[in-house]
Design an enzyme around this catalytic site. Sequence first.
Site, mmCIF file in Angstrom:
data_model
loop_
_atom_site.group_PDB
_atom_site.id
_atom_site.type_symbol
_atom_site.label_atom_id
_atom_site.label_comp_id
_atom_site.label_asym_id
_atom_site.label_seq_id
_atom_site.Cartn_x
_atom_site.Cartn_y
_atom_site.Cartn_z
ATOM 1 N N GLY A 196 5.054 -1.183 2.879
ATOM 2 C CA GLY A 196 4.238 -0.004 2.651
ATOM 3 C C GLY A 196 5.034 1.293 2.552
ATOM 4 O O GLY A 196 6.043 1.483 3.220
ATOM 5 N N HIS A 228 0.815 -1.216 0.000
ATOM 6 C CA HIS A 228 0.000 0.000 0.000
ATOM 7 C C HIS A 228 0.851 1.271 0.000
ATOM 8 O O HIS A 228 1.891 1.346 0.648
ATOM 9 C CB HIS A 228 -0.912 0.015 1.231
ATOM 10 C CG HIS A 228 -0.161 0.046 2.536
ATOM 11 N ND1 HIS A 228 0.207 1.213 3.148
ATOM 12 C CD2 HIS A 228 0.299 -0.952 3.318
ATOM 13 C CE1 HIS A 228 0.851 0.943 4.260
ATOM 14 N NE2 HIS A 228 0.929 -0.374 4.390
ATOM 15 N N ASP A 229 0.404 2.239 -0.765
ATOM 16 C CA ASP A 229 0.955 3.603 -0.751
ATOM 17 C C ASP A 229 2.396 3.699 -1.253
ATOM 18 O O ASP A 229 3.054 4.722 -1.037
ATOM 19 C CB ASP A 229 0.849 4.228 0.652
ATOM 20 C CG ASP A 229 -0.576 4.263 1.171
ATOM 21 O OD1 ASP A 229 -1.391 4.974 0.583
ATOM 22 O OD2 ASP A 229 -0.873 3.550 2.150
#
Length: 261
Positions: free
Chosen positions: A136, A118-119
């Site tokens: 992440g 994520h991200d």
Amino acid sequence: MHSNLAVIHPEAIIGKNVSVGPFALIDKDVIIGDNCRIHPHAIIYEGARIGNNCEVFPGAVIAGIPQDLKFKGEVTTVEIGNNTTIRECVTVNRGTASKGRTIVGSNCLIMAYSHIAHDCEIKDQVIIGNATQLAGEVEIDDFAIISGGALVHQFTRISKHVMIQGGSRVGKDIPPYTLIGRDPIVYCGINIVGLRRRGFTNDQVYQIQDIYRTIYSRGLNNTDAIQCIETEYEVTEERNLILEFIKSSKRGIVRGSIDDL
């Protein structure tokens, strides 16, 4: 051409001349650009935004929900640029409330079994080797190459034109133009082969090498090394990129080889 055995949500937006193979799944709230190929058994969940001329191979999962306990179902995306290839069984997770999106740039090659959490923000012309795992909010800048089986800690930054040895465990920021390897990882020189391939001149290469000698071979701490670079070296784009990266590093940069000390 779309196979009759593919599952394509009626609300998905699919561009011209896109091929979707049998047993592929394309969810709602997906946008796929022109001239893409989605292979059999690829899964593209809601929130995916895929550019033109991309190829997604069997078993890849794009825009799966984040493996992050703070994720609460917020609307987030995965955004993939043009001319990018996603090989077999790659997973690219959506963003969280932290940044709202996971980004993979244009002209990238993401090899089989890699994971992009994520991200993360991956810029253009990046190569991610087989089975490399990005935690992440990792940031990877243009033309970086991460060889197979690398493990990259969350929030780590990898700058432009970097080459990282396969199997590396990356927990510090990696400054631009460098070659990184050994275990634990250390600075092993500059990525001279990559720089030559990309048209860097002798003067540019020599300045980059000399700056890293100041950082890693003169026994200076970061503050003194930065001061030396600011006062001793001609102002160039390469010098400024190195300085800005080191100054902005929150995790600290990779250490030098003991052979250089």
